[in-house]
Design a protein around this motif. Structure first.
Motif, PDB file in Angstrom:
ATOM      1  N   TYR A  24       0.842  -1.204   0.000  1.00  0.00           N
ATOM      2  CA  TYR A  24       0.000   0.000   0.000  1.00  0.00           C
ATOM      3  C   TYR A  24       0.873   1.249   0.000  1.00  0.00           C
ATOM      4  O   TYR A  24       0.638   2.184  -0.770  1.00  0.00           O
ATOM      5  CB  TYR A  24      -0.936  -0.021   1.218  1.00  0.00           C
ATOM      6  CG  TYR A  24      -1.795   1.211   1.335  1.00  0.00           C
ATOM      7  CD1 TYR A  24      -2.911   1.382   0.522  1.00  0.00           C
ATOM      8  CD2 TYR A  24      -1.496   2.216   2.250  1.00  0.00           C
ATOM      9  CE1 TYR A  24      -3.696   2.522   0.621  1.00  0.00           C
ATOM     10  CE2 TYR A  24      -2.278   3.351   2.360  1.00  0.00           C
ATOM     11  CZ  TYR A  24      -3.381   3.507   1.544  1.00  0.00           C
ATOM     12  OH  TYR A  24      -4.152   4.643   1.633  1.00  0.00           O
ATOM     13  N   LYS A 172      -9.161  -1.318   5.467  1.00  0.00           N
ATOM     14  CA  LYS A 172      -9.544   0.093   5.214  1.00  0.00           C
ATOM     15  C   LYS A 172      -9.263   0.961   6.441  1.00  0.00           C
ATOM     16  O   LYS A 172      -8.795   2.089   6.312  1.00  0.00           O
ATOM     17  CB  LYS A 172     -11.015   0.202   4.794  1.00  0.00           C
ATOM     18  CG  LYS A 172     -11.295  -0.377   3.430  1.00  0.00           C
ATOM     19  CD  LYS A 172     -10.550   0.390   2.355  1.00  0.00           C
ATOM     20  CE  LYS A 172     -10.747  -0.228   0.992  1.00  0.00           C
ATOM     21  NZ  LYS A 172      -9.741   0.205   0.033  1.00  0.00           N
ATOM     22  N   GLU A 175      -5.506   1.429   6.560  1.00  0.00           N
ATOM     23  CA  GLU A 175      -5.064   2.382   5.534  1.00  0.00           C
ATOM     24  C   GLU A 175      -5.327   3.823   5.957  1.00  0.00           C
ATOM     25  O   GLU A 175      -4.499   4.706   5.721  1.00  0.00           O
ATOM     26  CB  GLU A 175      -5.743   2.080   4.197  1.00  0.00           C
ATOM     27  CG  GLU A 175      -5.213   0.818   3.535  1.00  0.00           C
ATOM     28  CD  GLU A 175      -5.992   0.415   2.294  1.00  0.00           C
ATOM     29  OE1 GLU A 175      -7.072   1.002   2.013  1.00  0.00           O
ATOM     30  OE2 GLU A 175      -5.529  -0.513   1.597  1.00  0.00           O
TER      31      GLU A 175
END
Length: 186
Positions: A24, A172, A175
């Motif tokens: 990521y 999520k 992140e």
């Protein structure tokens, strides 16, 4: 003003999502990836010199390591050359290490090392992630019963005052936490 080189050190238990979070950072922030060395066999879809430098015992011993460990009967290490190569590409780089390696980087690099401890609160999630990535039942049992696995489940005392704990039960959510940290730190 020239920015000081920074290294995001991602650590935590096996199956916590360290590699996913590293990817990521690489894909969304173009952080340079430090490629590390291992004597373990490549997993499905892993490539030499991209995911790891896959080595044997003889070639592994010829590197200049900042740190190295043995984990689940395989050797892992990160070299000075790999770190310098990453910093040539970007002032902010990322590496995935076990907690012992994270302690070493914290001690050797000081404030240049940003420790992200990835935490998962449910051991079933950890096991399922290992299954999803293709680990064999024997390998999973070996890892889950290892001293290293137990050690890496919690932030070591040497890192408690400096590590950023990121909960990764849900990607999520993790992140969003990472976004806030990267914008502040890098």
């Amino acid at each position: 003003m020239i920015k000081e080189n920074k290294l995001i050190v991602i650590t935590g238990a096996t199956g916590s999502g360290k590699t996913t979070i590293r990817d990521y950072l690489v894909n969304h922030y173009h952080v340079a990836k430090v490629v590390t060395h291992t004597t373990r066999a490549p997993r499905k879809n892993e490539q030499d010199k991209v995911d790891y430098y896959f080595e044997n015992d003889e070639t592994f011993a010829k590197n200049h390591f900042l740190e190295h460990v043995q984990y689940a009967k395989a050797k892992y290490g990160s070299s000075y050359e790999g770190l310098e190569k990453a910093w040539r590409n970007n002032h902010c780089a990322v590496i995935v290490l076990d907690t012992q390696g994270a302690i070493t980087y914290h001690e050797k690099l000081g404030n240049q090392a940003l420790i992200f401890f990835i935490e998962v609160n449910d051991p079933v999630i950890l096991k399922n992630r290992m299954i999803e990535r293709g680990d064999s039942e024997d390998k999973i049992k070996q890892r889950l019963s290892s001293h290293e696995y137990e050690r890496d489940l919690k932030v070591p005392k040497e890192l408690q005052s400096s590590a950023y704990v990121i909960e990764n039960n849900d990607l999520k959510h993790a992140e969003a936490t990472i976004d806030a940290l990267v914008n502040k730190l890098c």
